[in-house]
Design an enzyme around this catalytic site. Structure first.
Site, PDB file in Angstrom:
ATOM      1  N   THR A 133       0.817  -1.217   0.000  1.00  0.00           N
ATOM      2  CA  THR A 133       0.000   0.000   0.000  1.00  0.00           C
ATOM      3  C   THR A 133       0.849   1.265   0.000  1.00  0.00           C
ATOM      4  OG1 THR A 133      -1.490   1.261   1.426  1.00  0.00           O
ATOM      5  CG2 THR A 133      -0.098  -0.313   2.527  1.00  0.00           C
ATOM      6  N   TYR A 159      -1.902  -0.342  11.145  1.00  0.00           N
ATOM      7  CA  TYR A 159      -2.044  -1.049   9.858  1.00  0.00           C
ATOM      8  C   TYR A 159      -0.839  -0.777   8.959  1.00  0.00           C
ATOM      9  CZ  TYR A 159      -3.324  -1.536   4.941  1.00  0.00           C
ATOM     10  OH  TYR A 159      -3.302  -1.830   3.597  1.00  0.00           O
ATOM     11  N   LYS A 163       2.099  -3.262   7.471  1.00  0.00           N
ATOM     12  CA  LYS A 163       2.360  -3.471   6.039  1.00  0.00           C
ATOM     13  C   LYS A 163       3.809  -3.093   5.714  1.00  0.00           C
ATOM     14  CE  LYS A 163      -0.032  -4.537   3.078  1.00  0.00           C
ATOM     15  NZ  LYS A 163      -0.375  -5.872   2.505  1.00  0.00           N
TER      16      LYS A 163
HETATM   17  P1  NAD Z   1      -9.700  -7.169   2.380  1.00  0.00           P
HETATM   18  O1  NAD Z   1      -9.675  -6.909   3.848  1.00  0.00           O
HETATM   19  O2  NAD Z   1     -10.944  -6.889   1.608  1.00  0.00           O
HETATM   20  O3  NAD Z   1      -9.315  -8.685   2.070  1.00  0.00           O
HETATM   21  C1  NAD Z   1      -8.294  -9.355   2.756  1.00  0.00           C
HETATM   22  C2  NAD Z   1      -8.467 -10.839   2.524  1.00  0.00           C
HETATM   23  O4  NAD Z   1      -7.397 -11.537   3.194  1.00  0.00           O
HETATM   24  C3  NAD Z   1      -9.774 -11.403   3.074  1.00  0.00           C
HETATM   25  O5  NAD Z   1     -10.367 -12.268   2.128  1.00  0.00           O
HETATM   26  C4  NAD Z   1      -9.343 -12.175   4.316  1.00  0.00           C
HETATM   27  O6  NAD Z   1     -10.185 -13.259   4.620  1.00  0.00           O
HETATM   28  C5  NAD Z   1      -7.951 -12.627   3.903  1.00  0.00           C
HETATM   29  N1  NAD Z   1      -7.084 -12.913   5.059  1.00  0.00           N
HETATM   30  C6  NAD Z   1      -6.918 -12.152   6.172  1.00  0.00           C
HETATM   31  N2  NAD Z   1      -6.046 -12.747   7.011  1.00  0.00           N
HETATM   32  C7  NAD Z   1      -5.638 -13.895   6.405  1.00  0.00           C
HETATM   33  C8  NAD Z   1      -4.728 -14.915   6.745  1.00  0.00           C
HETATM   34  N3  NAD Z   1      -4.067 -14.883   7.911  1.00  0.00           N
HETATM   35  N4  NAD Z   1      -4.541 -15.934   5.881  1.00  0.00           N
HETATM   36  C9  NAD Z   1      -5.216 -15.977   4.705  1.00  0.00           C
HETATM   37  N5  NAD Z   1      -6.104 -15.047   4.337  1.00  0.00           N
HETATM   38  C10 NAD Z   1      -6.299 -14.000   5.165  1.00  0.00           C
HETATM   39  O7  NAD Z   1      -8.477  -6.334   1.789  1.00  0.00           O
HETATM   40  P2  NAD Z   1      -8.271  -5.670   0.358  1.00  0.00           P
HETATM   41  O8  NAD Z   1      -8.759  -4.290   0.411  1.00  0.00           O
HETATM   42  O9  NAD Z   1      -8.767  -6.595  -0.667  1.00  0.00           O
HETATM   43  O10 NAD Z   1      -6.671  -5.615   0.307  1.00  0.00           O
HETATM   44  C11 NAD Z   1      -5.913  -6.702  -0.210  1.00  0.00           C
HETATM   45  C12 NAD Z   1      -4.444  -6.346  -0.109  1.00  0.00           C
HETATM   46  O11 NAD Z   1      -4.181  -5.155  -0.837  1.00  0.00           O
HETATM   47  C13 NAD Z   1      -3.981  -6.089   1.324  1.00  0.00           C
HETATM   48  O12 NAD Z   1      -2.692  -6.611   1.463  1.00  0.00           O
HETATM   49  C14 NAD Z   1      -3.942  -4.567   1.420  1.00  0.00           C
HETATM   50  O13 NAD Z   1      -2.981  -4.139   2.346  1.00  0.00           O
HETATM   51  C15 NAD Z   1      -3.558  -4.194   0.006  1.00  0.00           C
HETATM   52  N6  NAD Z   1      -4.013  -2.884  -0.470  1.00  0.00           N
HETATM   53  C16 NAD Z   1      -5.326  -2.507  -0.339  1.00  0.00           C
HETATM   54  C17 NAD Z   1      -5.740  -1.279  -0.874  1.00  0.00           C
HETATM   55  C18 NAD Z   1      -7.182  -0.840  -0.779  1.00  0.00           C
HETATM   56  O14 NAD Z   1      -7.490   0.308  -1.130  1.00  0.00           O
HETATM   57  N7  NAD Z   1      -8.122  -1.670  -0.353  1.00  0.00           N
HETATM   58  C19 NAD Z   1      -4.820  -0.445  -1.511  1.00  0.00           C
HETATM   59  C20 NAD Z   1      -3.479  -0.865  -1.614  1.00  0.00           C
HETATM   60  C21 NAD Z   1      -3.102  -2.092  -1.100  1.00  0.00           C
HETATM   61  O1  DAU Z   2      -4.139   3.966   0.530  1.00  0.00           O
HETATM   62  C1  DAU Z   2      -4.351   2.582   0.452  1.00  0.00           C
HETATM   63  C2  DAU Z   2      -5.188   2.142   1.624  1.00  0.00           C
HETATM   64  O2  DAU Z   2      -6.507   2.614   1.384  1.00  0.00           O
HETATM   65  C3  DAU Z   2      -5.176   0.643   1.843  1.00  0.00           C
HETATM   66  O3  DAU Z   2      -3.872   0.234   2.169  1.00  0.00           O
HETATM   67  C4  DAU Z   2      -6.147   0.250   2.967  1.00  0.00           C
HETATM   68  O4  DAU Z   2      -6.202  -1.160   3.089  1.00  0.00           O
HETATM   69  C5  DAU Z   2      -7.511   0.785   2.614  1.00  0.00           C
HETATM   70  O5  DAU Z   2      -8.429   0.498   3.655  1.00  0.00           O
HETATM   71  C6  DAU Z   2      -7.451   2.297   2.379  1.00  0.00           C
HETATM   72  O6  DAU Z   2      -7.141   2.993   3.603  1.00  0.00           O
HETATM   73  P1  DAU Z   2      -7.856   4.377   3.987  1.00  0.00           P
HETATM   74  O7  DAU Z   2      -7.749   4.567   5.447  1.00  0.00           O
HETATM   75  O8  DAU Z   2      -7.411   5.484   3.117  1.00  0.00           O
HETATM   76  O9  DAU Z   2      -9.371   3.987   3.539  1.00  0.00           O
HETATM   77  P2  DAU Z   2     -10.778   4.202   4.258  1.00  0.00           P
HETATM   78  O10 DAU Z   2     -11.814   3.823   3.249  1.00  0.00           O
HETATM   79  O11 DAU Z   2     -10.842   3.600   5.601  1.00  0.00           O
HETATM   80  O12 DAU Z   2     -10.828   5.783   4.420  1.00  0.00           O
HETATM   81  C7  DAU Z   2     -10.661   6.647   3.300  1.00  0.00           C
HETATM   82  C8  DAU Z   2     -10.714   8.074   3.838  1.00  0.00           C
HETATM   83  O13 DAU Z   2     -12.053   8.340   4.297  1.00  0.00           O
HETATM   84  C9  DAU Z   2      -9.811   8.316   5.019  1.00  0.00           C
HETATM   85  O14 DAU Z   2      -9.279   9.630   4.937  1.00  0.00           O
HETATM   86  C10 DAU Z   2     -10.734   8.191   6.221  1.00  0.00           C
HETATM   87  C11 DAU Z   2     -12.059   8.689   5.691  1.00  0.00           C
HETATM   88  N1  DAU Z   2     -13.262   8.077   6.278  1.00  0.00           N
HETATM   89  C12 DAU Z   2     -13.354   6.721   6.336  1.00  0.00           C
HETATM   90  C13 DAU Z   2     -14.450   6.098   6.893  1.00  0.00           C
HETATM   91  C14 DAU Z   2     -14.523   4.587   6.973  1.00  0.00           C
HETATM   92  C15 DAU Z   2     -14.306   8.880   6.740  1.00  0.00           C
HETATM   93  O15 DAU Z   2     -14.244  10.134   6.669  1.00  0.00           O
HETATM   94  N2  DAU Z   2     -15.391   8.272   7.289  1.00  0.00           N
HETATM   95  C16 DAU Z   2     -15.506   6.902   7.404  1.00  0.00           C
HETATM   96  O16 DAU Z   2     -16.538   6.434   7.952  1.00  0.00           O
END
Ligand code: NAD
Ligand code: DAU
Length: 357
Positions: A133, A159, A163
């Site tokens: 991330t 978090y 990471k």
């Molecule tokens: P998510 O929380 O939706 O999914 C995570 C998945 O990992 C789930 O299916 C969960 O069951 C599985 N998991 C958790 N612990 C586990 C374990 N110990 N063994 C096997 N499986 C396990 O997350 P996401 O948003 O899909 O993110 C996926 C990856 O991408 C993460 O590594 C996150 O850090 C990274 N990432 C996310 C974002 C974002 O915006 N969501 C952006 C950049 C990077």
């Molecule tokens: O930048 C990549 C990351 O983006 C990933 O690594 C994370 O797994 C993913 O969850 C996300 O993190 P953020 O903290 O940026 O995402 P989130 O959706 O939780 O929040 C986005 C922005 O919105 C952040 O500034 C917090 C704000 N927020 C979030 C929630 C849940 C609110 O204002 N209200 C809310 O209820």
């Protein structure tokens, strides 16, 4: 075939679906623990597809990993498995340490042993791709240039610290043990199957349910949004042609404040599913107590990925957010099912007594 860990979550599921939709795609084994964020229903469209195998399990389970690697002999491992929600990491970091750090360590060790025993040609072709991330880089000042791969690591939340630790382990397993790794650091994703604890799906779901739209602090924090399908295409490209030992930033050049995001979502809902009372959804916005340690701004410079590997996003924010809101409107049943008891408890705890600002 390839082994995808965390493939039942938001990005992982999109990746597995998109991967198998490519012409001539290799089979996939998905390994997922199915935590609250993992949902087999995300992969329901692959039921009966002989190219897909699902295994429920933990990346921290060394014996399981050794067995799976020996049985399936993947030519690559793509690691999505993680605890991913910043707010949850603030309430309790134990699972983040266990999965993101210890789990990644166990996975690296299992893959190292497997890789070392491969015949020379397979060993040379093998890749371990670690999905990370932009949050590892910390927070940017308003006018500062976007994060490049050279930006120093300054994680601010439990978090992002977990990471960052996992990224360092991946790097060390390459430099010390010669494991052929590549790491991607991506900005905020949005799209189908996004769990409704994260900003965009939470706003859609709350708006439709007539609930407050909780905006943390002043809502002027900036995130750099990328449609999930574009993240998936970037990962495929890095897996295909990324330089071993290298990291690649992935982003959409789409910086938006949280308030802009919430107003955009509200505007689309006003157009497509107007409220019965004729009021705009934006009237449900409620400013609540800020997230502790809230990073002010993230922005990704994806120039390396573009110039070296020729990747560019296919979606603009406008096209991506329209697809996303439409998907949630068309999948109310999916939303209802992920809103389990455990999910409701979390939402109640997170937003209990949140003071209006
Ligand atoms: P998510 O929380 O939706 O999914 C995570 C998945 O990992 C789930 O299916 C969960 O069951 C599985 N998991 C958790 N612990 C586990 C374990 N110990 N063994 C096997 N499986 C396990 O997350 P996401 O948003 O899909 O993110 C996926 C990856 O991408 C993460 O590594 C996150 O850090 C990274 N990432 C996310 C974002 C974002 O915006 N969501 C952006 C950049 C990077
Ligand atoms: O930048 C990549 C990351 O983006 C990933 O690594 C994370 O797994 C993913 O969850 C996300 O993190 P953020 O903290 O940026 O995402 P989130 O959706 O939780 O929040 C986005 C922005 O919105 C952040 O500034 C917090 C704000 N927020 C979030 C929630 C849940 C609110 O204002 N209200 C809310 O209820």
């Amino acid at each position: 075939m390839i082994l995808v860990s965390g493939g039942a979550g938001f990005i992982g599921a999109n990746f597995v679906i998109d991967w198998l939709a490519q012409p001539g795609a290799e089979p996939v084994v998905t390994l997922d623990k199915l935590t609250y964020a993992g949902n087999l229903e995300n992969l329901a469209g692959l039921q009966g597809d002989a190219r897909h195998t699902f295994v429920q399990g933990d990346i921290g389970d060394s014996a399981l990993l050794a067995r799976l690697l020996a049985q399936h002999r993947p030519r690559a491992v793509v690691n999505f498995a993680a605890e991913s929600h910043v707010d949850r990491s603030i309430h309790g970091a134990e699972d983040f340490i266990q999965t993101n750090i210890v789990g990644t360590f166990r996975l690296l060790e299992a893959v190292r042993a497997y890789h070392a025993a491969l015949p020379a040609d397979e060993r040379a072709a093998f890749r371990f791709l670690h999905v990370s991330t932009d949050e590892v880089y910390g927070s940017l000042a308003p006018e500062a240039p976007a994060f490049t791969e050279q930006h120093r690591y300054e994680p601010n939340s439990p978090y992002s610290a977990s990471k960052a630790a996992s990224d360092h382990l991946v790097r060390a397993w390459h430099h010390t043990h010669g494991l052929p790794v590549v790491t991607t650091n991506c900005s905020n994703n949005y799209g189908p199957y996004h769990f409704p604890e994260k900003l965009i799906p939470l706003m859609i779901v709350n708006a439709l349910a007539g609930k407050p739209l909780p905006v943390y602090g002043d809502g002027r924090q900036v995130r750099d949004w990328l449609y999930v399908g574009d993240h998936c295409s970037a990962i495929r490209r890095v897996l295909e042609a990324g330089r071993v030992g290298e990291t690649y930033n992935v982003g959409g050049w789409n910086e938006k404040t949280n308030l802009e995001i919430v107003h955009t979502v509200c505007g689309l809902l006003d157009e497509w599913r107007p409220r019965a009372d004729g009021q705009p959804y934006a009237s449900q916005i409620a400013f609540v107590t800020d997230r502790p340690g809230h990073d002010r701004r993230y922005a990704i410079d994806a120039t390396r990925l573009r110039d070296e590997l020729g990747w560019t996003p296919a979606e603009t924010f406008d096209t991506g957010i329209r697809k996303t809101v439409r998907w949630y409107l068309d999948h109310a049943d999916w939303v209802a099912r992920v809103q389990s008891g455990a999910y409701r408890e979390w939402v109640a705890r997170q937003y209990a007594g949140a003071a209006a600002g």
